[in-house]
Design an enzyme around this catalytic site. Structure first.
Site, short mmCIF file in Angstrom:
data_model
loop_
_atom_site.label_atom_id
_atom_site.label_comp_id
_atom_site.label_asym_id
_atom_site.label_seq_id
_atom_site.Cartn_x
_atom_site.Cartn_y
_atom_site.Cartn_z
CB SER A 99 -0.86 0.00 1.27
OG SER A 99 -1.47 1.26 1.46
CE1 TYR A 130 -4.02 -2.63 5.09
CE2 TYR A 130 -3.06 -0.47 4.71
CZ TYR A 130 -3.68 -1.62 4.23
OH TYR A 130 -3.92 -1.74 2.87
N1 LIG Z 1 -8.69 -0.79 -1.65
C1 LIG Z 1 -7.70 0.02 -1.29
O1 LIG Z 1 -7.86 1.25 -1.22
C2 LIG Z 1 -6.33 -0.54 -1.03
C3 LIG Z 1 -5.25 0.35 -0.97
C4 LIG Z 1 -3.99 -0.15 -0.73
C5 LIG Z 1 -3.79 -1.51 -0.57
N2 LIG Z 1 -4.85 -2.35 -0.62
C6 LIG Z 1 -4.59 -3.80 -0.44
O2 LIG Z 1 -5.11 -4.50 -1.54
C7 LIG Z 1 -5.36 -5.85 -1.14
C8 LIG Z 1 -6.72 -6.27 -1.68
O3 LIG Z 1 -7.71 -5.51 -1.04
P1 LIG Z 1 -9.00 -4.97 -1.82
O4 LIG Z 1 -8.87 -3.48 -1.86
O5 LIG Z 1 -9.21 -5.70 -3.07
O6 LIG Z 1 -10.12 -5.28 -0.72
P2 LIG Z 1 -11.29 -6.37 -0.70
O7 LIG Z 1 -12.20 -6.17 -1.87
O8 LIG Z 1 -11.86 -6.30 0.66
O9 LIG Z 1 -10.51 -7.76 -0.92
C9 LIG Z 1 -9.76 -8.35 0.12
C10 LIG Z 1 -9.56 -9.81 -0.22
O10 LIG Z 1 -8.74 -10.40 0.81
C11 LIG Z 1 -9.37 -11.60 1.23
N3 LIG Z 1 -9.05 -11.89 2.62
C12 LIG Z 1 -9.18 -11.09 3.71
N4 LIG Z 1 -8.85 -11.75 4.82
C13 LIG Z 1 -8.51 -13.02 4.44
C14 LIG Z 1 -8.11 -14.20 5.14
N5 LIG Z 1 -8.01 -14.22 6.48
N6 LIG Z 1 -7.84 -15.31 4.43
C15 LIG Z 1 -7.97 -15.32 3.09
N7 LIG Z 1 -8.35 -14.25 2.36
C16 LIG Z 1 -8.63 -13.12 3.04
C17 LIG Z 1 -10.87 -11.36 1.04
O11 LIG Z 1 -11.55 -12.59 0.82
P3 LIG Z 1 -12.52 -13.33 1.86
O12 LIG Z 1 -13.20 -12.29 2.68
O13 LIG Z 1 -13.45 -14.10 0.97
O14 LIG Z 1 -11.62 -14.21 2.64
C18 LIG Z 1 -10.87 -10.57 -0.26
O15 LIG Z 1 -10.85 -11.44 -1.36
C19 LIG Z 1 -5.24 -5.88 0.39
O16 LIG Z 1 -4.02 -6.47 0.74
C20 LIG Z 1 -5.26 -4.40 0.78
O17 LIG Z 1 -4.53 -4.18 1.97
C21 LIG Z 1 -6.12 -1.90 -0.85
#
Ligand SMILES: NC(=O)c1ccc[n+]([C@@H]2O[C@H](COP(=O)([O-])OP(=O)(O)OC[C@H]3O[C@@H](n4cnc5c(N)ncnc54)[C@H](OP(=O)(O)O)[C@@H]3O)[C@@H](O)[C@H]2O)c1
Length: 316
Positions: A186, A199
């Site tokens: 991130s 985080y």
């Molecule tokens: N969106 C943003 O603004 C942003 C910014 C910077 C970085 N990120 C990073 O991008 C990555 C993806 O996030 P996203 O934005 O796509 O959010 P998201 O739509 O909430 O997706 C998160 C994914 O992680 C999975 N997950 C969470 N906890 C888990 C666990 N204990 N075991 C297995 N899978 C798990 C969830 O699947 P299940 O719930 O089905 O397990 C879901 O598929 C994350 O690492 C996040 O920190 C996001």
């Protein structure tokens, strides 16, 4: 002209030279990145048969988008997350649309035995081309009053699972002389953020790990990247706090752009990929700012949070 003027002139010339030198080096760096991005890496060349991509956190957001873009490029997929139904319906759609093989592997990556099960599947894959360590979640609130089990679960998902899965994937990739590992971090890895200490710590760990590994893997044909997105429209912010809800429209990225940027940066073999010019500039200046700036911004942000208490980002 007296001696003082002469010294001043020399000083100014030296600064001009330093500035010009830095400008040329930066220009050459961006030119090299631009040129490299125009060429497809061997990983994507048509003559190579596309192998398998294992994606964690594929049930929504950025992970699901990696699945769509890699399926479109012809890769077979293994999709990992906890919500089996979500994975099944994405798998069905991708099989129908792109004719690729898609396996669903439900797992909770906060649990060591489930990570070990995914690692064993990875180690047994003969043609692993991609490992995308993307699963993750946020929690907000002061660390002192936090639920420590939730904080540790975050460390397990972000850091422990990434290390174990990367360790399982690399030997076969190195044997084949091809493959790519993307660790989704991130932009917050570069900035202290009150209320998100774990985080920030876990995402910084991913960046440090990836940058070091990137140097270890030079010349092997295996690439590794820390993807550092800013605000991206996914389910991550479903229970977002006040500051995030109020982020202006231009600050938001789409998962499509984030993933396309990451894949293009793999072509350039960039160790750190930051989608969006604004976020790239933020990351670029982070190392130059004095601690006093972080302290000032942190104090203002903390005051805002206290004025309107945040909702907690929940772990599903
Ligand atoms: N969106 C943003 O603004 C942003 C910014 C910077 C970085 N990120 C990073 O991008 C990555 C993806 O996030 P996203 O934005 O796509 O959010 P998201 O739509 O909430 O997706 C998160 C994914 O992680 C999975 N997950 C969470 N906890 C888990 C666990 N204990 N075991 C297995 N899978 C798990 C969830 O699947 P299940 O719930 O089905 O397990 C879901 O598929 C994350 O690492 C996040 O920190 C996001």
């Amino acid at each position: 002209m007296d001696v003082k003027d002469d010294n001043d002139n020399r000083g100014q010339t030296a600064w001009w030279r330093v500035g010009l030198g830095l400008g040329v080096v930066t220009g050459l760096h961006f030119l090299r990145r631009w040129w490299a991005r125009r060429r497809l890496p061997p990983l994507f060349k048509a003559r190579d048969r596309a192998g398998v991509a294992l994606i964690t956190g594929a049930s929504s957001g950025i992970g699901a988008e990696y699945a769509r873009q890699l399926a479109r490029a012809g890769y077979d997929l293994i999709l990992v997350a906890r919500r089996r139904e979500r994975l099944e319906s994405l798998a069905e759609a991708l099989r129908a649309e792109h004719g690729v093989m898609v396996e669903v592997l439900p797992a909770d990556l906060s649990l060591p035995e489930e990570v070990a099960r995914v690692a064993a599947r990875l180690a047994g894959l003969p043609a692993l081309d991609f490992l995308i360590n993307n699963a993750g979640f946020g929690r907000s609130g002061d660390f002192a009053g936090s639920d420590i089990e939730g904080q540790l679960a975050m460390a397990h998902v972000h850091v422990d699972a990434t290390l174990r899965l990367t360790r399982a994937a690399l030997p076969r990739m190195l044997e084949r002389g091809r493959g790519a590992v993307v660790n989704v971090a991130s932009v917050m890895a570069f900035y202290p953020l009150p209320g998100s200490a774990t985080y920030v710590a876990t995402k910084s760990a991913l960046v440090g790990f990836t940058r070091s590994l990137h140097t270890e893997l030079q010349g092997t044909g295996v690439r590794v990247q820390a993807l550092c997105p800013g605000f991206t429209r996914t389910e991550f912010h479903d229970a977002a706090d006040m500051a995030i809800r109020q982020a202006p429209g231009f600050a938001w990225l789409s998962p499509e752009k984030v993933v396309a940027h990451s894949l293009r940066d793999l072509a350039a073999d960039a160790a750190v990929s930051v989608p969006g010019m604004g976020y790239a500039a933020l990351v670029g200046v982070a190392g130059l700012l004095p601690q006093a700036v972080f302290d000032g911004v942190g104090a203002a942000y903390t005051a805002l949070r206290r004025a309107e208490p945040m909702r907690v980002w929940t772990q599903r």
